[in-house]
Design a protein around this motif. Sequence first.
Motif, mmCIF file in Angstrom:
data_model
loop_
_atom_site.group_PDB
_atom_site.id
_atom_site.type_symbol
_atom_site.label_atom_id
_atom_site.label_comp_id
_atom_site.label_asym_id
_atom_site.label_seq_id
_atom_site.Cartn_x
_atom_site.Cartn_y
_atom_site.Cartn_z
ATOM 1 N N THR A 1 0.834 -1.203 0.000
ATOM 2 C CA THR A 1 0.000 0.000 0.000
ATOM 3 C C THR A 1 0.868 1.252 0.000
ATOM 4 O O THR A 1 1.888 1.316 0.682
ATOM 5 C CB THR A 1 -0.912 0.001 1.241
ATOM 6 N N GLU A 2 0.434 2.254 -0.771
ATOM 7 C CA GLU A 2 1.226 3.487 -0.843
ATOM 8 C C GLU A 2 1.236 4.192 0.512
ATOM 9 O O GLU A 2 0.323 4.029 1.313
ATOM 10 C CB GLU A 2 0.698 4.393 -1.965
ATOM 11 N N PRO A 3 2.290 4.989 0.796
ATOM 12 C CA PRO A 3 2.541 5.480 2.158
ATOM 13 C C PRO A 3 1.395 6.225 2.826
ATOM 14 O O PRO A 3 1.096 5.973 3.993
ATOM 15 C CB PRO A 3 3.764 6.386 1.986
ATOM 16 N N LEU A 4 0.750 7.168 2.133
ATOM 17 C CA LEU A 4 -0.296 7.952 2.788
ATOM 18 C C LEU A 4 -1.482 7.077 3.178
ATOM 19 O O LEU A 4 -1.998 7.187 4.299
ATOM 20 C CB LEU A 4 -0.764 9.095 1.882
ATOM 21 N N ALA A 5 -1.904 6.198 2.265
ATOM 22 C CA ALA A 5 -3.005 5.282 2.576
ATOM 23 C C ALA A 5 -2.614 4.359 3.727
ATOM 24 O O ALA A 5 -3.420 4.081 4.625
ATOM 25 C CB ALA A 5 -3.380 4.474 1.344
ATOM 26 N N LEU A 6 -1.366 3.873 3.715
ATOM 27 C CA LEU A 6 -0.883 2.988 4.777
ATOM 28 C C LEU A 6 -0.917 3.695 6.133
ATOM 29 O O LEU A 6 -1.451 3.162 7.111
ATOM 30 C CB LEU A 6 0.539 2.524 4.447
ATOM 31 N N LYS A 7 -0.350 4.897 6.191
ATOM 32 C CA LYS A 7 -0.314 5.627 7.462
ATOM 33 C C LYS A 7 -1.715 5.900 7.987
ATOM 34 O O LYS A 7 -1.980 5.780 9.186
ATOM 35 C CB LYS A 7 0.447 6.938 7.281
ATOM 36 N N THR A 8 -2.616 6.280 7.068
ATOM 37 C CA THR A 8 -3.987 6.583 7.482
ATOM 38 C C THR A 8 -4.669 5.351 8.056
ATOM 39 O O THR A 8 -5.288 5.410 9.125
ATOM 40 C CB THR A 8 -4.802 7.113 6.284
ATOM 41 N N ALA A 9 -4.570 4.218 7.362
ATOM 42 C CA ALA A 9 -5.230 2.997 7.820
ATOM 43 C C ALA A 9 -4.647 2.505 9.142
ATOM 44 O O ALA A 9 -5.379 2.016 10.014
ATOM 45 C CB ALA A 9 -5.121 1.910 6.754
ATOM 46 N N VAL A 10 -3.329 2.628 9.322
ATOM 47 C CA VAL A 10 -2.707 2.201 10.585
ATOM 48 C C VAL A 10 -3.202 3.069 11.740
ATOM 49 O O VAL A 10 -3.560 2.551 12.807
ATOM 50 C CB VAL A 10 -1.169 2.259 10.470
ATOM 51 N N LEU A 11 -3.244 4.377 11.534
ATOM 52 C CA LEU A 11 -3.729 5.267 12.595
ATOM 53 C C LEU A 11 -5.208 5.018 12.881
ATOM 54 O O LEU A 11 -5.626 5.028 14.046
ATOM 55 C CB LEU A 11 -3.505 6.725 12.207
#
Length: 295
Positions: A235-245
């Motif tokens: 997953t691309e970084p922004l989507a990854l960070k958002t989903a993790v948070l």
Amino acid sequence: MEQFAFIIALLAIGILLQKADAPIDFAKSLNFFVIYVSLPATVLLQVPKIHFDASALGVILIPWLLLPIVVALVFAMTRNHPPHVRAALLLVMPLGNTSFVGIPIIHTLLGEEAIGYVLMYDQFGTFLILSLYGAAVIARYESGVFHKRLIMKKLLLFPPFIFLIFALLFGETPSNVQPYIQTLASTLVPLALISVGYSMKFGGEVDYSLFTQSLILKLIIMPLIAFGMLIAMGTEPLALKTAVLESGMPSMITAGALAIAAGFAPALSAALVGYGLIISLVTLPLVAFLMEKFL
């Protein structure tokens, strides 16, 4: 920080109202209004804003992939506890406060461009899980049997689910109606938080060991599992960070309200929602900081 302060202030108001001569079933009355009015109005406003793209797939999948893992862990954690305690954790552990805490926190940590992913996680993850899985948990533990017809009845008559289907089918409401819907939707956060604060009793009914385990699972273990899954998906970084948070958000206020209204360990449910909110103001920035180091 103003959003964080407002959340804490509303919880404090609820706690202070415990000392007032409140009507009988005060918290249940607030919960009823939230579930039947505030939340449906919010669905009508938020669902039509969602736009799909390829990078959204991981964001949408993560809450569903986490669900069976969290359920299995809750069963393991509550093997020596009464059914009503298990029912409470089955509601408040998988479901996070992914919109009303998620939006301001992620806007602060990741910026405006992440909000679209927040809405995808919230509407196609949290809200659907609340409507489908949440209805099943309530039906199972209120009636004592896993009755498919009862579950379907609760699902089809569950106001957020009805309005979700309506919003998906018909899109945005007319512009001249939206200000009134916004007014109703704006009642969700204050009423729900005051209800949770009013129900918050950190006393003898709370199993401190289970409470601590639950907070660790919700605020630390779940985002770590989500991080590993999303890395494996590429997953691309922004989507990854958002989903993790989003996966590390404190327990959903509405899930806590449902657990309290159903009589599922009310003190534990309220404590996990209320104190989880406060503790998440530390854990979420920490998760964001660690992701910056590893990505």
